[in-house]
Design a protein around this motif. Structure first.
Motif, short mmCIF file in Angstrom:
data_model
loop_
_atom_site.label_atom_id
_atom_site.label_comp_id
_atom_site.label_asym_id
_atom_site.label_seq_id
_atom_site.Cartn_x
_atom_site.Cartn_y
_atom_site.Cartn_z
N LEU A 146 -32.59 22.83 -23.11
CA LEU A 146 -33.35 23.45 -22.04
C LEU A 146 -34.86 23.23 -22.16
O LEU A 146 -35.55 23.08 -21.15
N ILE A 147 -35.37 23.22 -23.40
CA ILE A 147 -36.80 23.02 -23.58
C ILE A 147 -37.25 21.68 -23.00
O ILE A 147 -38.25 21.59 -22.28
N LEU A 148 -36.50 20.63 -23.32
CA LEU A 148 -36.88 19.32 -22.80
C LEU A 148 -36.72 19.27 -21.28
O LEU A 148 -37.54 18.66 -20.59
N HIS A 149 -35.70 19.95 -20.77
CA HIS A 149 -35.50 20.00 -19.32
C HIS A 149 -36.69 20.67 -18.64
O HIS A 149 -37.21 20.17 -17.63
N VAL A 150 -37.13 21.81 -19.18
CA VAL A 150 -38.27 22.54 -18.60
C VAL A 150 -39.53 21.71 -18.66
O VAL A 150 -40.30 21.62 -17.69
N ILE A 151 -39.77 21.06 -19.81
CA ILE A 151 -40.98 20.24 -19.97
C ILE A 151 -40.99 19.09 -18.96
O ILE A 151 -42.00 18.82 -18.31
N GLU A 152 -39.86 18.42 -18.82
CA GLU A 152 -39.80 17.27 -17.92
C GLU A 152 -39.94 17.71 -16.46
O GLU A 152 -40.59 17.02 -15.66
N ARG A 153 -39.35 18.83 -16.11
CA ARG A 153 -39.50 19.32 -14.74
C ARG A 153 -40.95 19.70 -14.45
O ARG A 153 -41.47 19.42 -13.37
N ALA A 154 -41.60 20.34 -15.43
CA ALA A 154 -42.99 20.74 -15.25
C ALA A 154 -43.91 19.53 -15.14
O ALA A 154 -44.90 19.54 -14.40
N ALA A 155 -43.56 18.46 -15.85
CA ALA A 155 -44.41 17.27 -15.84
C ALA A 155 -44.07 16.32 -14.70
O ALA A 155 -44.76 15.33 -14.49
N GLY A 156 -42.99 16.60 -13.98
CA GLY A 156 -42.61 15.74 -12.85
C GLY A 156 -42.06 14.40 -13.28
O GLY A 156 -42.17 13.42 -12.56
N VAL A 157 -41.42 14.37 -14.48
CA VAL A 157 -40.92 13.10 -15.00
C VAL A 157 -39.87 12.47 -14.09
O VAL A 157 -39.82 11.27 -13.91
N HIS A 158 -39.05 13.29 -13.45
CA HIS A 158 -37.95 12.75 -12.66
C HIS A 158 -38.19 12.80 -11.16
O HIS A 158 -37.26 12.63 -10.39
N GLU A 159 -39.42 13.03 -10.75
CA GLU A 159 -39.69 13.00 -9.32
C GLU A 159 -39.54 11.58 -8.79
O GLU A 159 -39.95 10.62 -9.43
N PRO A 160 -38.93 11.40 -7.63
CA PRO A 160 -38.77 10.06 -7.08
C PRO A 160 -40.10 9.41 -6.76
O PRO A 160 -41.11 10.08 -6.55
N ALA A 161 -40.07 8.10 -6.74
CA ALA A 161 -41.32 7.34 -6.54
C ALA A 161 -41.97 7.63 -5.20
O ALA A 161 -43.18 7.55 -5.05
N ASP A 162 -41.16 8.00 -4.18
CA ASP A 162 -41.74 8.25 -2.86
C ASP A 162 -42.00 9.74 -2.63
O ASP A 162 -42.17 10.18 -1.50
N LEU A 192 -30.98 15.35 -27.68
CA LEU A 192 -30.34 14.05 -27.47
C LEU A 192 -29.30 14.12 -26.36
O LEU A 192 -29.15 13.18 -25.57
N THR A 193 -28.58 15.24 -26.30
CA THR A 193 -27.59 15.41 -25.24
C THR A 193 -28.26 15.40 -23.87
O THR A 193 -27.76 14.79 -22.91
N TYR A 194 -29.41 16.07 -23.78
CA TYR A 194 -30.15 16.06 -22.52
C TYR A 194 -30.61 14.64 -22.18
O TYR A 194 -30.48 14.20 -21.03
N LEU A 195 -31.16 13.94 -23.16
CA LEU A 195 -31.65 12.59 -22.92
C LEU A 195 -30.53 11.69 -22.41
O LEU A 195 -30.72 10.92 -21.46
N ALA A 196 -29.37 11.79 -23.04
CA ALA A 196 -28.26 10.93 -22.65
C ALA A 196 -27.75 11.24 -21.27
O ALA A 196 -27.48 10.34 -20.46
N THR A 197 -27.60 12.54 -20.96
CA THR A 197 -26.95 12.93 -19.70
C THR A 197 -27.90 13.08 -18.52
O THR A 197 -27.50 12.84 -17.37
N ALA A 198 -29.14 13.49 -18.78
CA ALA A 198 -30.08 13.74 -17.67
C ALA A 198 -31.12 12.65 -17.50
O ALA A 198 -31.70 12.51 -16.42
N ASP A 199 -31.39 11.89 -18.54
CA ASP A 199 -32.40 10.83 -18.46
C ASP A 199 -31.77 9.44 -18.34
O ASP A 199 -31.95 8.73 -17.37
N ILE A 200 -31.02 9.08 -19.39
CA ILE A 200 -30.58 7.69 -19.53
C ILE A 200 -29.45 7.33 -18.58
O ILE A 200 -29.50 6.31 -17.89
N LEU A 201 -28.40 8.15 -18.53
CA LEU A 201 -27.27 7.81 -17.65
C LEU A 201 -27.64 7.76 -16.17
O LEU A 201 -27.24 6.82 -15.47
N PRO A 202 -28.39 8.74 -15.64
CA PRO A 202 -28.80 8.62 -14.23
C PRO A 202 -29.61 7.36 -13.97
O PRO A 202 -29.44 6.72 -12.93
N GLU A 203 -30.50 7.01 -14.91
CA GLU A 203 -31.29 5.79 -14.75
C GLU A 203 -30.41 4.56 -14.78
O GLU A 203 -30.60 3.60 -14.04
N ALA A 204 -29.41 4.57 -15.65
CA ALA A 204 -28.51 3.42 -15.78
C ALA A 204 -27.72 3.18 -14.50
O ALA A 204 -27.45 2.03 -14.13
#
Length: 243
Positions: free
Chosen positions: A76-92, A204-216
């Motif tokens: 959850l900590i990484l999820h909150v940080i990434e949401r706050a930083a807008g890491v996964h906001e779409p390019a448009d 690592l579970t967050y990275l694999a499921t929320a970061d890397i797999l969606p990008e893949a």
């Protein structure tokens, strides 16, 4: 040995950034494999070691172990940080120019901070034993490639020029080495190591499921990508059993 692995992560991160600067035609396969490797490491190496460490600590028979709380907390900590930083906001996404620039910069900064924690995790894992140290090292190497790629992507998406993107990539690459050096001066207990490895497993579970797999699967949704993920999990199972 921890420092050697950290130095290897420098090249892994830099390689990911170079790919982001040049071409990403086969990245979906690499990312799919990386996600599988991370999931396999969490399930077959990190969590069993966490259970072993925690079983020797006072209060290990509690109904909900603190290690599982740490696992969810790391996720959850990484999820909150990434949401706050807008890491996964779409390019448009409809940012103003300044807001879009800030979001990209914060996202890259978050990845640099995460890389620092990666180095700390490697150093602390070697406090447990060499096998766990190598396990965590492999995990960091597997996803630092994606970290380097994402750092450059975020900087360029936010409108920064190539020079600033390369600078951010350099900071991201060197951060794990600094983390390992910090870990050298620590002397953690088994209880602390169990909690830390649990939180790292959640991360690592967050990275694999929320970061890397969606990008893949974002631009190349294919069965081959799925197969590389399954292969990564199976490979880590075999390695864990043999080790």
């Amino acid at each position: 040995m921890a420092l050697v692995i950290a130095i290897c992560t420098v090249f892994s991160t830099a390689l990911g950034g170079i790919v982001a600067l040049r071409a990403r035609d086969r990245m979906h396969l690499v990312l799919g494999l990386s996600a599988g490797v991370l999931l396999g490491l969490v399930a077959f190496d990190l969590l069993p070691e966490v259970f072993r460490l925690w079983s020797t600590t006072p209060g290990a028979d509690q109904k909900v172990p603190w290690t599982m709380v740490a696992f969810v907390g790391g996720f959850l900590i990484l999820h909150v940080i990434e949401r706050a930083a807008g890491v996964h906001e779409p390019a448009d996404h409809d940012y103003g120019d300044h807001a879009h620039d800030l979001a990209g910069s914060l996202g890259a900064l978050g990845l640099i901070g995460h890389s620092l924690l990666d180095g700390l995790a490697i150093g602390l894992a070697f406090h447990v034993n060499t096998s766990v140290g190598w396990t965590v090292g492999i995990a960091v190497l597997a996803h630092d490639f994606a970290d380097g790629l994402n750092t450059v992507t975020l900087m360029r998406r936010a409108g920064h020029d190539r020079r600033r993107a390369v600078l951010a990539l350099g900071l991201d690459a060197i951060a794990p080495v600094i983390g390992v050096l910090i870990a050298f001066v620590l002397s953690p207990s088994d209880q602390f190591l169990a909690l830390y490895l649990s939180a790292f497993a959640g991360l690592l579970t967050y990275l694999a499921t929320a970061d890397i797999l969606p990008e893949a699967h974002a631009h190349h949704p294919s069965r081959i990508t799925l197969l590389t993920t399954v292969f990564g999990v199976a490979a880590m199972y075999v390695i864990s059993v043999l080790s």
